[in-house]
Motif scaffolding. Structure first.
Motif, PDB file in Angstrom:
ATOM      1  N   LYS A 138      30.641  44.528  19.989  1.00  0.00           N
ATOM      2  CA  LYS A 138      31.275  45.542  18.778  1.00  0.00           C
ATOM      3  C   LYS A 138      30.582  45.176  17.497  1.00  0.00           C
ATOM      4  CE  LYS A 138      35.746  46.550  20.771  1.00  0.00           C
ATOM      5  NZ  LYS A 138      37.106  46.519  20.337  1.00  0.00           N
ATOM      6  N   THR A 139      30.477  44.296  17.042  1.00  0.00           N
ATOM      7  CA  THR A 139      29.698  43.588  15.733  1.00  0.00           C
ATOM      8  C   THR A 139      28.393  44.073  15.904  1.00  0.00           C
ATOM      9  OG1 THR A 139      31.164  41.723  15.728  1.00  0.00           O
ATOM     10  CG2 THR A 139      29.260  41.702  14.260  1.00  0.00           C
ATOM     11  N   TYR A 142      28.213  48.107  15.782  1.00  0.00           N
ATOM     12  CA  TYR A 142      28.519  48.601  14.341  1.00  0.00           C
ATOM     13  C   TYR A 142      27.860  48.381  13.224  1.00  0.00           C
ATOM     14  CZ  TYR A 142      33.160  48.799  16.811  1.00  0.00           C
ATOM     15  OH  TYR A 142      34.119  49.178  17.662  1.00  0.00           O
ATOM     16  N   TRP A 183      33.241  45.025   7.563  1.00  0.00           N
ATOM     17  CA  TRP A 183      33.781  44.100   8.962  1.00  0.00           C
ATOM     18  C   TRP A 183      33.672  43.031   8.728  1.00  0.00           C
ATOM     19  CZ3 TRP A 183      35.562  45.899  13.447  1.00  0.00           C
ATOM     20  CH2 TRP A 183      35.526  45.100  14.639  1.00  0.00           C
ATOM     21  N   ASN A 206      40.220  47.493  16.878  1.00  0.00           N
ATOM     22  CA  ASN A 206      39.570  48.612  16.748  1.00  0.00           C
ATOM     23  C   ASN A 206      38.885  48.731  15.341  1.00  0.00           C
ATOM     24  OD1 ASN A 206      40.758  49.729  19.154  1.00  0.00           O
ATOM     25  ND2 ASN A 206      42.568  50.129  18.098  1.00  0.00           N
ATOM     26  N   PHE A 207      37.999  49.530  15.394  1.00  0.00           N
ATOM     27  CA  PHE A 207      36.994  49.744  14.511  1.00  0.00           C
ATOM     28  C   PHE A 207      37.335  51.074  13.513  1.00  0.00           C
ATOM     29  CE2 PHE A 207      32.847  51.637  12.538  1.00  0.00           C
ATOM     30  CZ  PHE A 207      32.511  50.408  11.450  1.00  0.00           C
TER      31      PHE A 207
END
Length: 619
Positions: A138-139, A142, A183, A206-207
């Motif tokens: 995810k990192t 994103y 983030w 969640n983002f």
């Protein structure tokens, strides 16, 4: 035959096999260790009759039922192993029966020792990273999306030459780039919070793009706040060296100014997870905490540098390999935008038949050709930067969380907020829990000196930056006005509050006198300090106002230099004039003309004084 044992902790009885005799087993109720010992079997008499009680007691041998292999604590009686040195229950030494000083300090902390953090952090953070590979992906995703959106928005903001489209793309670029530090802030606080709760597995995270953008602004604000004191010195010197083409020295000085902020970041994150985050925003409080936790904070900084070396190397590669090409590319984009703006202005003037239109300097210029191939290498290196940065960020978040867990007693975390209690007006009047007028006066004088010194440093730094960057006069004047006139505006508000108090206490006449002669309002306010705590604060601000005016008066005498971009003052010394050299054809200047006196009549052009020649008449 099964052996029946009883747990001393929860008083639970259970059976174990014969093979467990003489060993330690776990209680089925609470999980505490329980030693299994088999007692002597009761022998029945040959006649089958019950033995006489007196005969039984006289023939009873205690040594036969004693478990000679068992070892217990001399203080609490807890079962211990043969190889144990300290009791696991009370912590005393089994040989002396006393608790060591190290064990006493460890139990007083009510948490794990800081010394355990250095060895545990490497393996624990690696295990945490392996259990949260989804967060790593995810990192990475994103970061790629946010950075791509940022670079495209920057290109479009430079490409567009009209105000509204450029403002839109600039705003989009700002929002998108703020998502990356946001983030980081979000993940740091979440991992630290779960570490303080002694949880190893995070819940689903969640983002939220706009939430991360808002947290990014919060991160940058915290970063600027903690960087200002050091950058006021090192940043000013760095800009000075950069403006004089010493880019390497300037960059090193600016980087040194960020070191205190870099060290304070691991200590600030645990405070940001609490209900009251105030200590995390105060450099002086975190500095005091740093004195006791310098070693773990520096250790976190070292781990961050080691784990981010590949990402830092990729960023350095972008600057070394493609720095000049990127500068040329974006310079051509700005040039093409300026050409398009001048051409559009010319077309607009021709269509509307504007007679006094002055065409721009770039009208008729040919736009530069943009070579997009120069973006390939930086894009590839940035992709690898995100690949290396994603796992390092999760790894460092876990290390920071472990540091917070092991250093929790020393961080002074505010885990609870004070309850708001209603206090009646009569109780507030009868309360004596406020400073005396003399104490408030002393605090006001010391605060005034502090404000004076702070404004002096800020003014010196601001003037140095203006001189180094050669800012226009208008910008210098605006910045100087903001520095000099903001405290008086605050003081005016406090003065108005004092006038309102005067009107309430003594009537409109005293209020009018305070407007005409404001020192009367200041002196009168001291009589209300014991009755109104708010008035004491107002008087403190008035004291700061007086000290500020004193500061402004001294600055007026100290700084007798022109502002950048302004003309040289009339009383400034004139530059020395070199003597004329007749051999080189130099004609000496007329001394009278240099002093503002009329020139020699013989040297005056007749056409300038003869009306017949078209010149002005001589009286």
């Amino acid at each position: 035959m099964p052996i029946k044992v009883r747990c001393k902790e929860c008083n639970t009885s259970f059976s174990v096999k014969d093979e467990a005799e003489g060993k330690r087993v776990r209680c089925k109720g609470c999980g505490a260790p329980v030693r299994v010992s088999k007692g002597p079997k009761k022998k029945r008499s040959p006649s089958g009759k019950a033995e006489d009680t007196d005969d039984f007691l006289t023939s009873f041998d205690i040594s036969k039922i004693e478990d000679e292999g068992a070892k217990i604590c001399p203080r609490c009686g807890n079962d211990v192993d043969e190889e144990d040195i300290e009791c696991s229950n009370c912590g005393v030494e089994l040989t002396t029966g006393r608790m060591t000083e190290a064990t006493r300090k460890k139990r007083k902390r009510k948490g794990p020792a800081v010394e355990e953090f250095y060895k545990k952090s490497w393996g624990d953070a690696y295990t945490f990273l392996g259990n949260h590979t989804g967060l790593v992906m995810k990192t990475f995703i994103y970061s790629i999306i946010s950075s791509t959106l940022f670079f495209c928005s920057v290109f479009m903001s430079l490409w567009c030459h009209q105000g509204p489209p450029r403002a839109f793309w600039s705003f989009l670029a700002f929002v998108s780039i703020m998502a990356i530090p946001g983030w980081i802030w979000f993940m740091q606080t979440e991992v630290v919070r779960f570490a303080l709760q002694k949880k190893a597995k995070l819940k689903r995270i969640n983002f939220d793009f706009f939430l991360c953008s808002a947290l990014g602004i919060k991160f940058i604000s915290w970063f600027i706040l903690f960087s200002l004191p050091a950058q006021a010195i090192f940043g000013t010197l760095g800009y000075y060296y950069i403006s004089n083409d010493s880019i390497l020295v300037g960059a090193i000085l600016i980087a040194i100014g960020f070191i205190p902020t870099f060290i304070m970041f691991p200590l600030a994150m645990p405070h940001m997870t609490m209900v009251d985050t105030t200590p995390g925003w105060m450099p002086h409080k975190l500095g005091k905490i740093f004195l006791g936790l310098a070693k773990p904070a520096l250790f976190c900084g070292m781990v961050f540098l080691l784990t981010n070396l590949p990402a830092i190397g990729c960023l350095a590669g972008i600057g070394a390999v493609s720095g000049n090409d990127l500068n040329t590319f974006f310079s051509n984009v700005r040039f093409n935008s300026a050409v398009a703006a001048d051409e559009q202005a010319k077309v607009y003037a021709e269509e509307n038949k504007i007679k006094d239109f002055q065409p721009g300097k770039l009208v008729g210029e040919k736009p530069e050709v943009l070579d997009a191939k120069v973006l390939i290498i930086p894009s590839v290196l940035w992709l690898f930067t995100c690949i290396f940065y994603a796992p390092a960020m999760i790894y460092n978040a876990r290390v920071n969380g472990l540091m917070a867990l092991h250093s929790k007693p020393d961080l002074d975390l505010i885990t609870k907020t004070e309850d708001l209690k209603y206090v009646s007006k009569s109780d507030r009047k009868n309360s004596n829990a406020m400073n005396s007028p003399g104490q408030i006066a002393l605090i006001g004088v010391l605060g005034g000196i502090g404000v004076w010194l702070f404004n002096f440093v800020i003014l010196i730094a601001f003037t140095s930056v203006c001189l180094a960057l050669n800012l226009p006069a208008i910008l210098f004047v605006i910045g100087l006005a903001m520095i000099l006139f903001t405290p008086p505006l605050i003081a005016v508000v406090c003065w108005i509050i004092s006038l309102i108090e005067l009107g309430k206490k003594d009537g409109a006449g005293h209020c009018i006198l305070g407007v005409v002669f404001f020192p009367y309002a200041y002196g009168k306010g001291w009589t209300y300090i014991r009755k109104n705590k708010l008035m004491g604060k107002v008087m403190l601000t008035w004291t700061l106002m007086f000290s500020f005016y004193f500061f402004a008066l001294i600055i007026n005498f100290m700084f007798n230099t022109p502002i950048p971009g302004s003309q040289q003052p009339d009383n400034a010394p004139q530059a020395a004039v070199a003597p004329a050299d007749p051999a080189a054809g130099d004609v000496p200047a007329d001394p009278a003309a240099a002093d503002g006196m009329p020139a020699d009549p013989a040297a005056v052009d007749p056409a300038a004084v003869d009306p017949a020649a078209g010149g002005p008449a001589v009286p």
